[in-house]
Design a protein around this motif. Structure first.
Motif, PDB file in Angstrom:
ATOM      1  N   TYR A 161      -2.089  -2.109  -3.968  1.00 23.49           N
ATOM      2  CA  TYR A 161      -3.457  -1.961  -3.450  1.00 23.49           C
ATOM      3  C   TYR A 161      -4.222  -0.917  -4.254  1.00 23.49           C
ATOM      4  CZ  TYR A 161      -7.114  -0.700  -0.039  1.00 23.49           C
ATOM      5  OH  TYR A 161      -8.302  -0.421   0.582  1.00 23.49           O
ATOM      6  N   GLN A 184       0.852  -1.186   0.000  1.00 26.58           N
ATOM      7  CA  GLN A 184       0.000   0.000   0.000  1.00 26.58           C
ATOM      8  C   GLN A 184       0.885   1.232   0.000  1.00 26.58           C
ATOM      9  OE1 GLN A 184      -2.822   0.115   3.197  1.00 26.58           O
ATOM     10  NE2 GLN A 184      -3.855   1.954   2.456  1.00 26.58           N
ATOM     11  N   CYS A 190      -4.488  -4.148   4.332  1.00 23.53           N
ATOM     12  CA  CYS A 190      -5.190  -3.078   3.618  1.00 23.53           C
ATOM     13  C   CYS A 190      -6.694  -3.160   3.889  1.00 23.53           C
ATOM     14  CB  CYS A 190      -4.919  -3.167   2.121  1.00 23.53           C
ATOM     15  SG  CYS A 190      -3.184  -2.949   1.672  1.00 23.53           S
TER      16      CYS A 190
END
Length: 313
Positions: A34, A23, A76
């Motif tokens: 992500y 991320q 995430c």
């Protein structure tokens, strides 16, 4: 349009470089991130555990890869582990991105079937027996002798069937492929392989293999590896579509899915270098196929297969 991709090598990069992040990743560090999965409309991404040869043969790097998966991917907000058909439906209902864990090469299990059972508990739902070379279970596609499954490899396939772990034949020798086809009591898949009739590479599947997967109600993941797509210096999306067209001619329209191999390659098809560019593939497909056919290739076929072959809890 919804997207399912059945193969990427993000976990290998995260294993080799502890400074990488899934991320908020820095540009140029990962193909699959992500943010790009969200932008692509991805509903499920399969994350392969591939251990490079420098680390291969031990269980520890496999477990460390599982840890990277839990600590970075599943951390995430909108990522969700898919272990079962019910998990898949929950992802689709809530808008989460499903994350499915697969194993690419069983070298590190050292023939211990008990390790497979442990990995199944940790979330493994698909497994390929080899990478390109030979190991205790089978010969890979690039192994010169071209051997099939060993006795231990046969036990591995049988245990996968018992555990509802999907068997992946993408990297197997042709003889090992046919051993799996004979032995497996459940449909199997080739997560990232193309048609050898279009591009004559050992990692691609010949027509007999493709038809066997179709007849067994399995799946073929069209891969974006340029040298599996065409022998040309520059490879474009239309070259990829030739593989889809050929598989459809063999009767495989309902057995085609995506298996990008993003983060496992350092060269790309023009206009198709990360999930954020998958709309270019969708647009190209819509010029040749109906919206329903395109939806099936991008996600529908894979979702149907998963609904039938993931465990029911």
């Amino acid at each position: 349009m919804k997207v399912v991709d059945f193969h990427c090598d993000v976990l290998c990069k995260l294993l080799l470089d502890e400074h990488l992040t899934f991320q908020d990743s820095k540009p140029g560090s990962l193909d699959v991130t992500y943010e790009r999965l969200k932008a692509a409309g991805t509903v499920l991404q399969t994350f392969a555990i591939y251990i490079p040869e420098s680390l291969n043969g031990r269980l520890e790097p496999i477990l460390e890869s599982v840890d990277r998966f839990y600590q970075q991917v599943l951390a995430c907000k909108d990522m969700m582990l898919v272990r079962s058909a019910q998990d898949l439906e929950l992802c689709l209902k809530t808008g989460k991105i499903g994350a499915l864990l697969s194993l690419e090469g069983v070298d590190g299990l050292q023939g211990q079937i008990s390790m497979l059972r442990i990995l199944q508990q940790l979330g493994i739902r698909a497994a390929g027996l080899t990478w390109n070379h030979a190991n205790w279970a089978a010969d890979g596609a690039m192994e010169p002798r071209g051997g099939g499954l060993t006795a231990a490899g046969r036990r591995f396939v049988e245990e996968c069937n018992k555990l509802d772990i999907m068997v992946d034949v993408s990297h197997l020798s042709e003889r090992a492929f046919w051993d799996v086809a004979e032995l497996s009591q459940k449909p199997f898949l080739a997560s990232h392989s193309n048609a050898r009739a279009i591009c004559d590479h050992p990692r691609n599947l010949n027509d007999r293999q493709i038809v066997e997967i179709i007849n067994k109600d399995g799946m073929l993941g069209i891969t974006f590896v340029p040298w599996f797509v065409s022998g040309a210096e520059t490879v474009v999306i239309d070259d990829l579509l030739r593989h889809i067209e050929h598989i459809c001619e063999l009767g495989g329209e309902k057995h085609i899915m995506l298996g990008s191999d993003f983060d496992g390659i350092d060269r790309y098809i023009g206009g198709l270098s990360h999930p954020g560019e998958l709309s270019s593939l969708t647009d190209a497909l819509l010029k040749r196929y109906t919206s329903l056919q395109t939806e099936q290739f991008m996600s529908g076929n894979a979702l149907r297969f998963l609904r039938s072959n993931l465990p029911v809890c």
